[in-house]
Design a protein around this motif. Structure first.
Motif, PDB file in Angstrom:
ATOM      1  N   SER A  97       0.835  -1.206   0.000  1.00  6.59           N
ATOM      2  CA  SER A  97       0.000   0.000   0.000  1.00  6.59           C
ATOM      3  C   SER A  97       0.869   1.254   0.000  1.00  6.59           C
ATOM      4  O   SER A  97       0.416   2.314  -0.402  1.00  6.59           O
ATOM      5  CB  SER A  97      -1.040   0.019   1.112  1.00  6.59           C
ATOM      6  N   ASP A  98       2.119   1.130   0.405  1.00  8.82           N
ATOM      7  CA  ASP A  98       3.022   2.281   0.328  1.00  8.82           C
ATOM      8  C   ASP A  98       3.068   2.850  -1.095  1.00  8.82           C
ATOM      9  O   ASP A  98       3.075   4.062  -1.288  1.00  8.82           O
ATOM     10  CB  ASP A  98       4.442   1.890   0.749  1.00  8.82           C
ATOM     11  N   GLU A  99       3.096   1.950  -2.089  1.00 11.98           N
ATOM     12  CA  GLU A  99       3.155   2.446  -3.463  1.00 11.98           C
ATOM     13  C   GLU A  99       1.857   3.148  -3.855  1.00 11.98           C
ATOM     14  O   GLU A  99       1.860   4.111  -4.638  1.00 11.98           O
ATOM     15  CB  GLU A  99       3.453   1.313  -4.458  1.00 11.98           C
ATOM     16  N   ASN A 171      -6.154   2.197  13.722  1.00  3.04           N
ATOM     17  CA  ASN A 171      -5.006   3.082  13.568  1.00  3.04           C
ATOM     18  C   ASN A 171      -3.706   2.384  13.988  1.00  3.04           C
ATOM     19  O   ASN A 171      -3.685   1.573  14.907  1.00  3.04           O
ATOM     20  CB  ASN A 171      -5.215   4.337  14.428  1.00  3.04           C
ATOM     21  N   ASN A 172      -2.638   2.701  13.287  1.00  4.59           N
ATOM     22  CA  ASN A 172      -1.277   2.299  13.655  1.00  4.59           C
ATOM     23  C   ASN A 172      -0.558   3.598  14.039  1.00  4.59           C
ATOM     24  O   ASN A 172      -0.606   4.538  13.264  1.00  4.59           O
ATOM     25  CB  ASN A 172      -0.604   1.642  12.440  1.00  4.59           C
ATOM     26  N   PRO A 173       0.087   3.692  15.184  1.00 12.25           N
ATOM     27  CA  PRO A 173       0.483   2.637  16.122  1.00 12.25           C
ATOM     28  C   PRO A 173      -0.401   2.487  17.357  1.00 12.25           C
ATOM     29  O   PRO A 173       0.032   1.839  18.309  1.00 12.25           O
ATOM     30  CB  PRO A 173       1.869   3.126  16.555  1.00 12.25           C
ATOM     31  N   VAL A 196      -9.600   5.553   3.617  1.00 14.42           N
ATOM     32  CA  VAL A 196      -9.678   4.757   4.845  1.00 14.42           C
ATOM     33  C   VAL A 196      -8.729   3.579   4.655  1.00 14.42           C
ATOM     34  O   VAL A 196      -8.934   2.729   3.782  1.00 14.42           O
ATOM     35  CB  VAL A 196     -11.126   4.306   5.147  1.00 14.42           C
ATOM     36  N   ASP A 197      -7.640   3.582   5.434  1.00 13.77           N
ATOM     37  CA  ASP A 197      -6.553   2.601   5.278  1.00 13.77           C
ATOM     38  C   ASP A 197      -6.828   1.421   6.211  1.00 13.77           C
ATOM     39  O   ASP A 197      -6.641   1.519   7.423  1.00 13.77           O
ATOM     40  CB  ASP A 197      -5.228   3.297   5.630  1.00 13.77           C
ATOM     41  N   GLU A 198      -7.276   0.324   5.610  1.00 14.77           N
ATOM     42  CA  GLU A 198      -7.665  -0.855   6.399  1.00 14.77           C
ATOM     43  C   GLU A 198      -6.582  -1.931   6.359  1.00 14.77           C
ATOM     44  O   GLU A 198      -6.847  -3.099   6.091  1.00 14.77           O
ATOM     45  CB  GLU A 198      -9.015  -1.386   5.905  1.00 14.77           C
ATOM     46  N   LEU A 224      -2.034  -7.030   1.769  1.00 13.80           N
ATOM     47  CA  LEU A 224      -1.919  -8.432   2.199  1.00 13.80           C
ATOM     48  C   LEU A 224      -0.796  -8.607   3.216  1.00 13.80           C
ATOM     49  O   LEU A 224      -0.571  -9.703   3.720  1.00 13.80           O
ATOM     50  CB  LEU A 224      -1.672  -9.346   0.988  1.00 13.80           C
ATOM     51  N   SER A 225      -0.081  -7.519   3.517  1.00 10.57           N
ATOM     52  CA  SER A 225       1.108  -7.633   4.374  1.00 10.57           C
ATOM     53  C   SER A 225       0.775  -8.177   5.757  1.00 10.57           C
ATOM     54  O   SER A 225       1.438  -9.071   6.266  1.00 10.57           O
ATOM     55  CB  SER A 225       1.788  -6.279   4.523  1.00 10.57           C
ATOM     56  N   LYS A 226      -0.251  -7.627   6.397  1.00 12.43           N
ATOM     57  CA  LYS A 226      -0.516  -8.005   7.779  1.00 12.43           C
ATOM     58  C   LYS A 226      -1.254  -9.336   7.875  1.00 12.43           C
ATOM     59  O   LYS A 226      -1.239  -9.982   8.910  1.00 12.43           O
ATOM     60  CB  LYS A 226      -1.285  -6.895   8.491  1.00 12.43           C
TER      61      LYS A 226
HETATM   62  C1  LIG Z   1       1.765  -1.641   7.570  1.00 13.40           C
HETATM   63  C2  LIG Z   1       0.879  -0.560   7.127  1.00 13.40           C
HETATM   64  C3  LIG Z   1       0.752  -0.234   5.772  1.00 13.40           C
HETATM   65  C4  LIG Z   1       1.774  -0.685   4.764  1.00 13.40           C
HETATM   66  O1  LIG Z   1       1.482  -1.801   4.133  1.00 13.40           O
HETATM   67  P1  LIG Z   1       2.332  -2.353   2.907  1.00 13.40           P
HETATM   68  O2  LIG Z   1       1.252  -2.904   2.055  1.00 13.40           O
HETATM   69  O3  LIG Z   1       3.213  -3.385   3.511  1.00 13.40           O
HETATM   70  O4  LIG Z   1       3.071  -1.252   2.227  1.00 13.40           O
HETATM   71  C5  LIG Z   1      -0.181   0.717   5.388  1.00 13.40           C
HETATM   72  N1  LIG Z   1      -0.927   1.345   6.298  1.00 13.40           N
HETATM   73  C6  LIG Z   1      -0.818   1.078   7.616  1.00 13.40           C
HETATM   74  C7  LIG Z   1      -1.684   1.814   8.578  1.00 13.40           C
HETATM   75  C8  LIG Z   1       0.091   0.136   8.070  1.00 13.40           C
HETATM   76  O5  LIG Z   1       0.234  -0.077   9.372  1.00 13.40           O
END
Ligand SMILES: *Cc1c(COP(=O)(O)O)cnc(C)c1O
Length: 366
Positions: A97-99, A171-173, A196-198, A224-226
């Motif tokens: 999602s960074d990209e 939310n992170n962190p 909205v970043d899920e 799909l990272s987490k």
């Molecule tokens: C880990 C994280 C991401 C990044 O995810 P990637 O797909 O690994 O780039 C995006 N948003 C939040 C809130 C995160 O914690």
């Protein structure tokens, strides 16, 4: 040929590299070899052997002499099913999602185009705004429970007319979910896009995915990272087609490589494996929270994600972080990252054994 003069390089860097980039320190990933790694929200479980074998056979039949499917259509179909993406929504894939955050910035950038988010939250919103030359506004969360400060947010929206608003949900962190009714008020007040970043969707029932049809300016971001596929680097944006068609123009050709496409599609066909893993992580989250809550002098914050934020006794976070690492447990030290995170560590949920090791290391460090 004369040796390269380091001073010449330094002078050229000072002349040409953008001052805001020179002022940054590079993103630092600490060495974790030999440590129990509870610092990066990874799923601690790998794949069962039978699944690995099947995956290898699939890779055996995969050619890499040709470019990947440019749209990743097979994978998109699978993601639509697995994430219950509404049919009318369009889907755009990113190398993590960074990209996608970067593509959004490239699409909307301008020196008067504000990126707005809450603080503390995911640092890439601010970083990528900076890379793209967009001013960034961070609105502090309420200090008692990290909830949204809605009046402050609505004032900031009115004042800065942001092009993009990011809300990580959970939310992170901090790990908490914001109030859905308040997020809807923000979407309605926003002149530009609300993302909205899920990223932590596998660990909560809450989502805005089903609300995509209701707002012209809402996009939902997933990764799909987490879930347990951090190594594949795959994220997605879902939302109104006209918006995503514009964002798609900034996408580098073939941004999702063949091995990631094939592997992610394969993994999602075996979703029960990942459901079982995320179920275990959720159970462990309750246990870890209870164990942390039992320790005198520290405060764990309730979490809907796969990590728990914990406040240490005053001015002891750095020392405790180091003492835990000396006992081979690596967690994230957030002390100093933001005023609201003073004395805080963030512990990713691991396997039961890893979590026990973390609790023991923490008790010894205290
Ligand atoms: C880990 C994280 C991401 C990044 O995810 P990637 O797909 O690994 O780039 C995006 N948003 C939040 C809130 C995160 O914690």
């Amino acid at each position: 040929m004369a040796a390269v003069d380091r001073m010449d390089i330094q002078a050229a860097i000072e002349r040409w590299v953008r001052p805001e980039i020179r002022a940054l320190s590079a993103y630092h990933v600490p060495d974790s070899s030999g440590l129990i790694k509870l610092d990066a929200m990874e799923n601690p479980y790998s794949w069962p052997e039978a699944l690995r074998q099947e995956w290898l056979e699939l890779l055996h039949q995969t050619d890499v002499n040709r470019y990947p499917d440019p749209q990743g259509n097979a994978l998109k179909q699978r993601l639509r099913i697995s994430m219950q993406i509404p049919e009318e929504a369009e889907v755009l894939l990113g190398n993590g999602s960074d990209e996608l955050i970067q593509m959004l910035a490239l699409t909307l950038a301008g020196s008067d185009r504000v990126v707005l988010s809450v603080e503390p939250s995911f640092v890439m919103y601010r970083m990528i705004a900076l890379f793209a030359g967009m001013p960034y506004q961070g609105v502090p969360l309420n200090s008692s429970d990290f909830s949204l400060d809605l009046p402050a947010l609505l004032t900031a929206i009115e004042q800065h007319q942001p092009a993009i608003i990011y809300l990580a949900y959970p939310n992170n962190p901090t790990g908490n979910l914001f109030e859905a009714v308040e997020i809807r008020q923000i979407i309605e007040a926003a002149p530009g896009l609300v993302i909205v970043d899920e990223a932590y969707a596998p660990f909560t029932a809450a989502s805005f995915m089903s609300e995509l049809g209701r707002y012209p300016n809402l996009l939902v971001m997933r990764t799909l990272s987490k879930l347990g596929l951090a190594g594949l680097r795959l994220g997605l944006l879902a939302g109104p087609k006209p918006w995503l068609e514009e964002v798609d123009k900034t996408r580098l050709p073939y941004n999702i490589n063949t091995l990631s496409q094939v592997s992610a599609e394969f993994a999602l066909r075996h979703e029960p494996v990942f459901d079982e893993q995320t179920q275990l992580i959720r159970q462990q989250r309750s246990q870890l929270f209870a164990a942390l809550d039992d320790i005198d002098g520290i405060t764990p914050y309730p979490s809907d994600a796969n990590f728990i934020l914990v406040r240490m006794p005053t001015r002891r976070a750095n020392e405790i972080h180091t003492a835990m690492r000396d006992q081979k447990v690596l967690v994230k030290n957030l002390n100093g990252a933001h005023p609201l995170l003073t004395d805080c560590l963030r512990i990713t949920i691991g396997t039961p054994e890893e979590n026990r090791a973390a609790i023991n290391a923490l008790k010894t460090a205290l």
